[in-house]
Design a protein around this motif. Structure first.
Motif, PDB file in Angstrom:
ATOM      1  N   UNK B  78       0.821  -1.219   0.000  1.00 20.50           N
ATOM      2  CA  UNK B  78       0.000   0.000   0.000  1.00 20.50           C
ATOM      3  C   UNK B  78       0.850   1.261   0.000  1.00 20.50           C
ATOM      4  N   UNK B  79       2.038   1.188   0.606  1.00 18.01           N
ATOM      5  CA  UNK B  79       2.928   2.358   0.609  1.00 18.01           C
ATOM      6  C   UNK B  79       3.313   2.732  -0.820  1.00 18.01           C
ATOM      7  N   UNK B  80       3.393   1.713  -1.717  1.00 17.53           N
ATOM      8  CA  UNK B  80       3.720   2.008  -3.116  1.00 17.53           C
ATOM      9  C   UNK B  80       2.489   2.422  -3.926  1.00 17.53           C
ATOM     10  N   UNK B 211       8.327   4.618  -0.454  1.00 18.19           N
ATOM     11  CA  UNK B 211       7.573   5.813  -0.078  1.00 18.19           C
ATOM     12  C   UNK B 211       7.577   6.822  -1.218  1.00 18.19           C
ATOM     13  N   UNK B 212       8.739   6.978  -1.840  1.00 16.94           N
ATOM     14  CA  UNK B 212       8.837   7.932  -2.950  1.00 16.94           C
ATOM     15  C   UNK B 212       7.881   7.538  -4.072  1.00 16.94           C
ATOM     16  N   UNK B 213       7.838   6.224  -4.363  1.00 21.03           N
ATOM     17  CA  UNK B 213       6.946   5.749  -5.433  1.00 21.03           C
ATOM     18  C   UNK B 213       5.491   6.030  -5.089  1.00 21.03           C
ATOM     19  N   UNK B 214       5.158   5.838  -3.818  1.00 19.09           N
ATOM     20  CA  UNK B 214       3.775   6.040  -3.418  1.00 19.09           C
ATOM     21  C   UNK B 214       3.376   7.507  -3.419  1.00 19.09           C
ATOM     22  N   UNK B 215       4.320   8.377  -3.048  1.00 19.04           N
ATOM     23  CA  UNK B 215       4.011   9.803  -3.004  1.00 19.04           C
ATOM     24  C   UNK B 215       3.799  10.345  -4.401  1.00 19.04           C
ATOM     25  N   UNK B 216       4.687   9.976  -5.309  1.00 19.67           N
ATOM     26  CA  UNK B 216       4.566  10.445  -6.680  1.00 19.67           C
ATOM     27  C   UNK B 216       5.303   9.488  -7.594  1.00 19.67           C
ATOM     28  N   UNK B 223      13.378  10.394 -10.796  1.00 21.67           N
ATOM     29  CA  UNK B 223      14.517  10.423  -9.888  1.00 21.67           C
ATOM     30  C   UNK B 223      15.378   9.179 -10.027  1.00 21.67           C
ATOM     31  N   UNK B 224      15.036   8.320 -10.978  1.00 20.99           N
ATOM     32  CA  UNK B 224      15.876   7.154 -11.240  1.00 20.99           C
ATOM     33  C   UNK B 224      15.536   5.934 -10.418  1.00 20.99           C
ATOM     34  N   UNK B 225      14.417   5.991  -9.685  1.00 21.77           N
ATOM     35  CA  UNK B 225      14.005   4.814  -8.928  1.00 21.77           C
ATOM     36  C   UNK B 225      13.414   3.801  -9.890  1.00 21.77           C
ATOM     37  N   UNK B 226      13.810   2.538  -9.726  1.00 28.69           N
ATOM     38  CA  UNK B 226      13.296   1.518 -10.653  1.00 28.69           C
ATOM     39  C   UNK B 226      11.923   1.066 -10.160  1.00 28.69           C
ATOM     40  N   UNK B 227      10.927   1.844 -10.582  1.00 28.73           N
ATOM     41  CA  UNK B 227       9.557   1.675 -10.083  1.00 28.73           C
ATOM     42  C   UNK B 227       9.031   0.271 -10.374  1.00 28.73           C
ATOM     43  N   UNK B 228       9.218  -0.189 -11.617  1.00 29.37           N
ATOM     44  CA  UNK B 228       8.680  -1.491 -11.996  1.00 29.37           C
ATOM     45  C   UNK B 228       9.248  -2.607 -11.141  1.00 29.37           C
ATOM     46  N   UNK B 278      -1.724   4.877   4.431  1.00 30.99           N
ATOM     47  CA  UNK B 278      -2.656   5.565   3.537  1.00 30.99           C
ATOM     48  C   UNK B 278      -2.950   4.708   2.313  1.00 30.99           C
ATOM     49  N   UNK B 279      -4.231   4.668   1.908  1.00 25.74           N
ATOM     50  CA  UNK B 279      -4.588   3.883   0.720  1.00 25.74           C
ATOM     51  C   UNK B 279      -4.008   4.524  -0.528  1.00 25.74           C
ATOM     52  N   UNK B 280      -3.758   5.841  -0.476  1.00 26.95           N
ATOM     53  CA  UNK B 280      -3.209   6.504  -1.666  1.00 26.95           C
ATOM     54  C   UNK B 280      -1.694   6.497  -1.643  1.00 26.95           C
ATOM     55  N   UNK B 281      -1.086   5.674  -0.818  1.00 20.64           N
ATOM     56  CA  UNK B 281       0.347   5.469  -0.851  1.00 20.64           C
ATOM     57  C   UNK B 281       1.155   6.557  -0.169  1.00 20.64           C
ATOM     58  N   UNK B 282       2.433   6.253   0.001  1.00 19.96           N
ATOM     59  CA  UNK B 282       3.365   7.267   0.466  1.00 19.96           C
ATOM     60  C   UNK B 282       3.513   7.446   1.953  1.00 19.96           C
ATOM     61  N   UNK B 283       2.605   6.874   2.753  1.00 21.27           N
ATOM     62  CA  UNK B 283       2.815   7.006   4.192  1.00 21.27           C
ATOM     63  C   UNK B 283       2.302   5.793   4.939  1.00 21.27           C
TER      64      UNK B 283
END
Lengths: 337, 346
Positions: B78-80, B211-216, B223-228, B278-283
């Motif tokens: 959920x954080x993602x 957390x970064x992925x979930x926030x945005x 920012x170079x994070x390998x989201x997939x 949070x259901x919308x991620x990031x926290x």
């Protein structure tokens, strides 16, 4: 080139493909599955798909606006439970039925309030009310059942027109479906629904009150789930708190199978109805083959995933194809470059 | 041009107090759960002293252990900004797989059962992750589909048979009840999962990336994070933990059929959401999810002790989900307002 692309596009049109697959399934099943083609089974098939089709109508609107309502099956269960306890309490069926539909609308309004006034994500809200409404259904009726509803009503719901295979209830459903179809595809409300799903901000700037629109969609969705609860109870002549358990999956699967985008902004009601028929006839045919209910879950689950995966695969294949055409086209004109 | 370039630099110092402000609010949120727990336990104990007996506390802890392991996995997903609705079915599948493995090979040590459960769960999670990543399909739809598909596989495999306690080796059943220094094994394992996930999420780059992925998601990608890759990994971990929970389930109850864990996904999502994820991620945090699991289990136990109809439990779960996401929204609105106010003063 573009002509060819159009024809390809029409061939690959999701709605057309679903209708084609549905017809194929019906023909193959009639030939290969014993008893599938009988008029008796046809009646059962229609009665089985009725609640899915009914609930799928408002669900189509809601998913096209980019939201979701996972609480519909629980709303169905709660109305059924309330219907049973009111009947136990001695109210007349003519009073109970409208009360149940109003109850459904109120439950939908609560969803709508959370989603549009408090601006909470509809997924989280309706997961919450999915649990809440189903829990309340059990609080109201426990795990018992109320039967003995008036024969006049139950036999009308299970009965057919004349001696034919068409169930009586299909007639009002067809009218309701027609109304939903006209509203979605030929009125300002329908255009508003598509606009809200395609881009909420743009829609708001264009003067569409998206919040109010969504609120009323949830109210309608709840009321229709209430109607489905009443019909469900009368069909099986049994009010139970677990009526319609898990139906939300079949409804969402049918809507997505019918070509509605889960991201909103895209879909047609005829496509959704084809999706409902496809899902219901597949399940019916498999059940006649003695495939267990639980194994049917695999089919429904896989269909749900396929129906969202396939459009993506097709569209990326199309882009790849177009890119290849573009890459080869200039070289045909001037091979030296 | 130069002005717009300077703007973010000038704004930088305000970032720090902003973060600590929200952090405090979320801390307050977790302390709110603790407060609710204390009130609930105190009230129930005054009504019925049986509630604080050793056996009762043990039951609560054992129940919490299984739910907490699931909730930690759910929190990670959920954080993602995704969701995993298939955990109940994965638990059931793993429980049945491990149950039949131990029944057919009574000599196997318990660690093999744990690894087998983790493995089965990881495969299920990997399928979810791959479908979400490569299909570009919302996790909700994928895991709603696999919720039914995995359950169907369990039924297909079990075919109505049940694995009973008398068919399972004693060593495995002992594992479900035995304890070390008074702490049951299941609770120790849950604590281990909680601590490990808590530390990784809090202090390791891999955790911070989630957390970064979930926030945005877009910003994270830029920012170079390998989201997939991270998404797949999150689902893999959630599935593996659900598989582990399946082993704990089998060991604790000793009876497993194809329906094991049906409907758990609701309690798991509720535990995570109530715990401040949070259901919308990031926290959110692993601790919060664990606390949420404890609260839900205590509520269930309190209802039984207070002689209140158990059917209320599901309704309460639903109401708690609504309450928690409502509180989340309230906090977000207040933070936004406070920020606006401060910005207008600057």
């Amino acid at each position: 080139m573009s002509d060819q692309g159009n024809r390809l596009g029409r061939l690959l049109s999701w709605d057309a493909a679903v209708v084609l697959v549905t017809v194929t399934v019906l023909i193959v099943a009639s030939g290969a599955v014993e008893n599938f083609g009988t008029s008796r089974n046809f009646t059962f098939l229609l009665l089985d798909l009725l609640p899915i089709a009914l609930v799928a109508l408002p669900m189509t609107f809601i998913i096209v606006t980019g939201e979701i309502d996972l609480s519909v099956a629980s709303t169905l269960g709660l109305t059924s439970a309330v219907m049973g306890s009111l009947w136990d309490a001695g109210l007349s069926i003519e009073t109970i039925i409208p009360l149940c539909i109003v109850l459904g609308a109120v439950l939908g309004a609560l969803n709508g309030f959370f989603v549009t006034v408090l601006k909470l994500p509809s997924l989280a809200v309706t997961i919450g009310t999915l649990a809440l409404y189903r829990g309340l259904a059990f609080v109201v009726l426990g795990d018992g059942a109320v039967a003995d509803f008036p024969r006049a009503y139950t036999s009308w719901v299970t009965g057919t027109l004349g001696d034919g295979p068409i169930p009586n209830v299909l007639v009002p459903l067809a009218v309701v479906a027609l109304v939903f179809g006209v509203v979605l595809h030929a009125t300002p409300i329908g255009r508003g629904v598509f606009a809200a799903g395609a881009g909420e901000q743009a829609a708001r700037f264009a003067g569409i009150r998206t919040g109010r629109l969504k609120f009323w969609l949830y109210v309608v969705s709840g009321a229709v789930a209430g109607v489905a609860g009443v019909l469900w109870t009368l069909r099986y002549s049994s009010a139970r708190a677990d009526n319609g358990y898990g139906l939300e999956l079949a409804v969402v699967a049918a809507v997505l199978l019918g070509g509605v985008s889960i991201f909103g902004g895209k879909g047609t009601l005829p496509g959704v109805l084809a999706g409902v028929v496809l899902l219901a006839s597949l399940q019916n045919a498999l059940r006649l083959q003695d495939v267990s209910n639980e194994a049917l879950n695999i089919v429904t689950g896989v269909l749900l995933i396929v129906s969202v995966l396939l459009p993506n695969i097709v569209s990326s294949a199309r882009t790849a194809l177009r890119r290849r055409h573009r890459a080869t086209a200039p070289s045909a004109v001037s091979p030296e470059r | 041009m130069t002005v717009t370039k300077e703007a973010p630099v000038a704004g930088e110092p305000t970032v720090h107090p902003r973060r600590s402000w929200t952090a405090n609010v979320f801390k307050a949120r977790e302390s709110g759960i603790v407060l609710a727990l204390i009130v609930l336990v105190a009230f129930t104990a005054t009504q019925n002293s049986r509630f604080l007996s050793g056996q009762s506390i043990r039951d609560i802890l054992l129940g919490t252990a299984i739910l907490a392991v699931l909730a930690v996995g759910q929190a990670i997903v959920m954080i993602t900004r995704n969701i995993d609705l298939s955990v109940g079915s994965v638990l059931g599948l793993a429980a049945f797989a491990v149950g039949s493995l131990m029944r057919d090979n009574p000599g196997l040590p318990v660690i093999v059962a744990l690894l087998a459960g983790l493995g089965v769960g990881a495969v299920c999670g990997l399928v979810n992750g791959a479908l979400v990543r490569f299909g570009q399909v919302p996790a909700l739809v994928v895991t709603l589909g696999t919720l039914y598909a995995y359950r169907g596989v369990s039924y297909f495999w079990a075919g109505g048979q049940q694995i009973n306690a008398d068919k399972l080796p004693a060593s495995f059943l002992d594992f479900g009840t035995a304890s070390v220094l008074g702490v049951p094994w299941l609770v120790l394992i849950a604590l281990l999962v909680l601590v490990a996930a808590g530390i990784v999420l809090r202090s390791y780059p891999a955790g911070r990336e989630l957390y970064a992925m979930g926030s945005s998601p877009q910003a994270a990608q830029l920012a170079g994070i390998r989201v997939g890759r991270n998404t797949t990994a999150a689902f893999l971990v959630s599935g593996a933990l659900a598989g582990l929970a399946g082993v704990l389930f089998a060991a604790r109850f000793g009876t497993v059929d194809a329906a094991a864990g049906t409907g758990y996904e609701l309690n798991v999502v509720a535990a995570a959401v109530v715990g401040g994820v949070a259901v919308f991620g990031g926290s959110g945090s692993a601790w919060g999810a664990g606390l949420g699991a404890l609260l839900l289990t205590v509520i269930g136990s309190a209802l039984a002790v207070l002689d209140i109809n158990q059917f209320w439990q599901q309704a309460i779960v639903g109401a708690l989900i609504l309450l928690a996401i409502g509180a989340d929204r309230l906090v977000a609105v207040r933070v936004a307002k406070a920020l606006k106010k401060r910005d207008s003063h600057v």
